[in-house]
Design an enzyme around this catalytic site. Sequence first.
Site, PDB file in Angstrom:
ATOM      1  CE  LYS A 117       1.746 -17.801  -2.408  1.00 23.40           C
ATOM      2  NZ  LYS A 117       0.891 -18.979  -2.586  1.00 23.40           N
ATOM      3  CG  ASP A 134      -8.352  -4.617   1.486  1.00 23.42           C
ATOM      4  OD1 ASP A 134      -9.314  -4.140   2.104  1.00 23.42           O
ATOM      5  OD2 ASP A 134      -8.233  -4.555   0.247  1.00 23.42           O
ATOM      6  CG  ASP A 186     -14.053  -6.789   1.717  1.00 23.34           C
ATOM      7  OD1 ASP A 186     -13.732  -6.005   2.632  1.00 23.34           O
ATOM      8  OD2 ASP A 186     -14.606  -6.417   0.658  1.00 23.34           O
ATOM      9  CE1 TYR A 227      -3.505  -2.673   0.808  1.00 27.71           C
ATOM     10  CE2 TYR A 227      -4.632  -0.570   0.993  1.00 27.71           C
ATOM     11  CZ  TYR A 227      -4.675  -1.935   0.837  1.00 27.71           C
ATOM     12  OH  TYR A 227      -5.881  -2.562   0.719  1.00 27.71           O
ATOM     13  CG  ASP A 267      -2.152 -20.227  -1.164  1.00 31.85           C
ATOM     14  OD1 ASP A 267      -1.692 -20.231   0.000  1.00 31.85           O
ATOM     15  OD2 ASP A 267      -1.576 -20.807  -2.105  1.00 31.85           O
TER      16      ASP A 267
HETATM   17  C1  IPM Z   1     -10.626  -0.878   3.484  1.00 32.83           C
HETATM   18  C2  IPM Z   1     -10.648  -0.321   2.072  1.00 32.83           C
HETATM   19  C3  IPM Z   1      -9.414   0.550   1.850  1.00 32.83           C
HETATM   20  C4  IPM Z   1      -8.185  -0.366   1.952  1.00 32.83           C
HETATM   21  C5  IPM Z   1      -9.355   1.333   0.525  1.00 32.83           C
HETATM   22  C6  IPM Z   1     -10.615   2.106   0.253  1.00 32.83           C
HETATM   23  C7  IPM Z   1      -8.178   2.258   0.502  1.00 32.83           C
HETATM   24  O1  IPM Z   1     -10.765  -1.341   1.133  1.00 32.83           O
HETATM   25  O2  IPM Z   1     -10.591  -0.093   4.435  1.00 32.83           O
HETATM   26  O3  IPM Z   1     -10.688  -2.111   3.628  1.00 32.83           O
HETATM   27  O4  IPM Z   1      -7.830  -1.029   0.983  1.00 32.83           O
HETATM   28  O5  IPM Z   1      -7.597  -0.389   3.037  1.00 32.83           O
HETATM   29 MN    MN Z   2     -11.167  -3.287   2.008  1.00 30.89          MN
END
Ligand code: IPM
Ligand code: MN
Length: 354
Positions: A188, A244, A248, A138, A220
């Site tokens: 990884k 990240d 999700d 990042y 993975d």
């Molecule tokens: C999160 C988001 C952010 C990230 C983006 C919007 C920069 O996806 O907070 O999970 O990747 O950290």
């Molecule tokens: Mn995210």
Amino acid sequence: MTKKIAVLPGDGIGPEIVAQAVKVLQAMPELNLEMEEAAIGGAGYDTAGDPLPEATLKLAREADAVLLGAVGGPQYDKLDRPLRPERGLLRIRKELNLFANLRPALLYPELADSSSLKPEVVSGLDIMIVRELTGDVYFGQPRGIEVRNGERVGFNTMIYSESEVRRVARVAFDIAMKRGKKLCSVEKANVLECSELWKEVVIEVSKGYPEVELSHMYVDNAAMQLVKWPKQFDVIVTGNIFGDILSDQASMLSGSIGMLPSASLDENNKGMYEPIHGSAPDIAGKNVANPLATILSAAMMLRYTFGDEANAQRIEQAVRKVLADGVRTADIYTAGTKKVSCSEMGDAVVAALK
Ligand code: IPM
Ligand code: MN
Ligand code: NAD
């Protein structure tokens, strides 16, 4: 003493969901919170030409904690990279040194039917993902898009220093000590030098935590295990990009991405609190988004920055009650429950506080 909260609604559904969390906090006057709003992301670009306006950063620095909605939207995707909403979010994380991002994936029993996984796979789920937040690909340099040998190449740098790994590993071990004393470090290392160092440093840090059972998993495999049998995990520690993605994925174990809150902390537990989801442009402005991740982020603020466990639990209990009463936004709706709007969900949580 009054505590100062910087409220940064951001873009898309950001203002709708943040309004609900603010409503919940305002229903608890004994917290003595003073809240002040400022623009970030696309809203910052629109009002001040900068996704992190100077005044917003100043407010965030002076505040005791920050409550954030989400940033981004398709109308900003063609801007120069430094001007894009997402850069504003990355900059505020970096400027405030919020290196430890706590993302708890917890299944409220009432939502077992909302998850896309079988109830027996997710029931009782309680995982804490600790995501490093200010390093990795990042922020690594060099990065860019340029022409090499007559064609364009895009490149980023995955990089971690041992001090960066050590500090986030300590946070994860400390959390594991207060929970099930199991920590899984995800990387990884079979392919990436950056991950090889990550793993070495995590093992070094583990010497100070003999009671914590440490395991290592390639990312993975971790992605697969998270949907196969998520209850094998207690605390997961991982780098910025892997965290990240995995968070999700883990959000769906808890029914919806609209359920998963987060805390981003510095060395002194000053924090920024935000749902893990984005600005959801597809449903923005319709008053249908799920505000619970943001409301639960406010609860995390009370717990981690203000050390107010009782009131954090009071908000979490109110959310539990609302779900037990069958109140649902569209994303967690199942037959036989009552579908409500974003603001009605906020009202229901406020009512359940009483
Ligand atoms: C999160 C988001 C952010 C990230 C983006 C919007 C920069 O996806 O907070 O999970 O990747 O950290
Ligand atoms: Mn995210
Ligand atoms: P997203 O999380 O915004 O949306 C993904 C899907 O989940 C969409 O279908 C959306 O409607 C749904 N969703 C998300 N939050 C919800 C909620 N509270 N209630 C109900 N449904 C919800 O991810 P995306 O579509 O990939 O990204 C949209 C924009 O958000 C992009 O500009 C992206 O950069 C940005 N983003 C910002 C953050 C952040 O501010 N922390 C995080 C992720 C993405």
